[in-house]
Design a protein around this motif. Structure first.
Motif, mmCIF file in Angstrom:
data_model
loop_
_atom_site.group_PDB
_atom_site.id
_atom_site.type_symbol
_atom_site.label_atom_id
_atom_site.label_comp_id
_atom_site.label_asym_id
_atom_site.label_seq_id
_atom_site.Cartn_x
_atom_site.Cartn_y
_atom_site.Cartn_z
ATOM 1 N N ARG A 155 0.821 -1.212 0.000
ATOM 2 C CA ARG A 155 0.000 0.000 0.000
ATOM 3 C C ARG A 155 0.852 1.258 0.000
ATOM 4 N NH1 ARG A 155 -5.272 -0.957 3.907
ATOM 5 N NH2 ARG A 155 -5.898 -2.997 3.073
ATOM 6 N N GLU B 38 2.208 1.780 -3.476
ATOM 7 C CA GLU B 38 1.173 2.271 -4.380
ATOM 8 C C GLU B 38 0.888 3.753 -4.144
ATOM 9 O OE1 GLU B 38 -2.166 -0.267 -3.786
ATOM 10 O OE2 GLU B 38 -1.356 -1.909 -5.006
ATOM 11 N N GLU B 39 0.840 4.161 -2.867
ATOM 12 C CA GLU B 39 0.596 5.569 -2.555
ATOM 13 C C GLU B 39 1.741 6.441 -3.059
ATOM 14 O OE1 GLU B 39 -0.142 6.066 1.579
ATOM 15 O OE2 GLU B 39 -1.976 4.858 1.582
ATOM 16 N N GLU C 288 3.842 5.747 -5.521
ATOM 17 C CA GLU C 288 3.806 5.775 -6.982
ATOM 18 C C GLU C 288 2.725 6.720 -7.484
ATOM 19 O OE1 GLU C 288 3.282 1.740 -8.114
ATOM 20 O OE2 GLU C 288 5.338 1.144 -7.627
ATOM 21 N N ALA C 289 1.567 6.730 -6.806
ATOM 22 C CA ALA C 289 0.481 7.624 -7.209
ATOM 23 C C ALA C 289 0.887 9.084 -7.016
ATOM 24 C CB ALA C 289 -0.782 7.314 -6.409
ATOM 25 N N GLU C 290 1.565 9.379 -5.895
ATOM 26 C CA GLU C 290 2.011 10.747 -5.636
ATOM 27 C C GLU C 290 3.045 11.187 -6.667
ATOM 28 O OE1 GLU C 290 3.434 10.990 -1.671
ATOM 29 O OE2 GLU C 290 1.490 10.576 -0.747
ATOM 30 N N ASP D 130 3.425 10.000 -9.690
ATOM 31 C CA ASP D 130 2.789 10.132 -10.997
ATOM 32 C C ASP D 130 2.027 11.449 -11.098
ATOM 33 O OD1 ASP D 130 1.986 8.810 -13.606
ATOM 34 O OD2 ASP D 130 0.007 9.208 -12.748
ATOM 35 N N ALA D 131 1.315 11.810 -10.025
ATOM 36 C CA ALA D 131 0.575 13.072 -10.025
ATOM 37 C C ALA D 131 1.533 14.254 -10.146
ATOM 38 C CB ALA D 131 -0.262 13.190 -8.754
#
Length: 218
Positions: free
Chosen positions: A27, A30-31, A33-35, A37-38
């Motif tokens: 988790r 994933e968090e 990677e999302a940050e 990417d944004a």
């Protein structure tokens, strides 16, 4: 309590502490990677804004800044804090807050203007079927009735606003796809998360900016 398998079974859905730790690690990755990417996507469109020659209409920026101020005031009021109290607590003058919000507004408007231009240049559109499929998917994830959600959005005028938002998202996908990602450690060293792609992409797409010579000849 001790952090062992018994704790994992009692407090979580996992049978062992190792499984719990593996899930937490997944988790967190994933968090992160999302940050990243944004941030990457924001940097990509911001660089395109800087490279463009578009002048932002002052009245639009001022209107957006006023909306941000109103939104902030409502958020504070919902927590029982007046704007005067907020300014006192943060040690800011109202002029400083207005200046900061205007900078945020200019950045947001600049992104929208550039992405609209990219969408126009590439002929990006969002059809009714695509739009409805997106709304139904989001409604299902929120455990809401898809038919009611579609009807409500059509009735209250949110349908076309969402179409515009998705069109800009498509444009952002194209912009982000036209730049080259670099490793995070190298990015940190350069204080950047990406570098401009100098060559044509496999699709043959060039990064086009509003106000460029190509744009003026369209």
């Amino acid at each position: 309590p001790e952090l062992d398998d018994e704790f994992a079974r009692a407090a979580t859905e996992f049978d062992t502490l190792e499984e719990l730790r593996a899930d937490l690690d997944r988790r967190l990755r994933e968090e992160l990677e999302a940050e990243l990417d944004a941030q990457f996507r924001e940097n990509a469109v911001d660089a395109l804004v800087e490279a463009s020659t578009v002048e932002l209409p002052a009245e639009i920026v001022d209107r957006r800044a006023a909306e941000l101020w109103t939104g902030m005031a409502r958020s504070l009021d919902a927590r029982g804090i007046s704007t005067e109290t907020y300014l006192t607590m943060t040690g800011q003058a109202s002029e400083e807050v207005v200046e900061r919000l205007r900078a945020e507004a200019a950045r947001a408007v600049g992104r929208e203007v550039v992405l609209e231009a990219v969408a126009d240049q590439l002929g990006l559109e969002v059809g009714d079927e695509e739009l409805e499929a997106f709304v139904r998917e989001q409604a299902a994830q929120a455990e809401e009735d898809p038919d009611e959600t579609v009807g409500r959005m059509r009735e209250h005028g949110a349908w076309e606003r969402l179409r515009g938002d998705l069109r800009l998202r498509k444009a952002l996908d194209e912009v982000a796809g036209g730049v080259k990602r670099i490793p995070v450690d190298l990015a940190a060293a350069r204080e950047k998360l990406w570098t401009p792609e100098k060559e044509k992409q496999a699709s043959g797409m060039n990064i086009w900016t509003p106000g460029s010579e190509e744009a003026r000849t369209q």
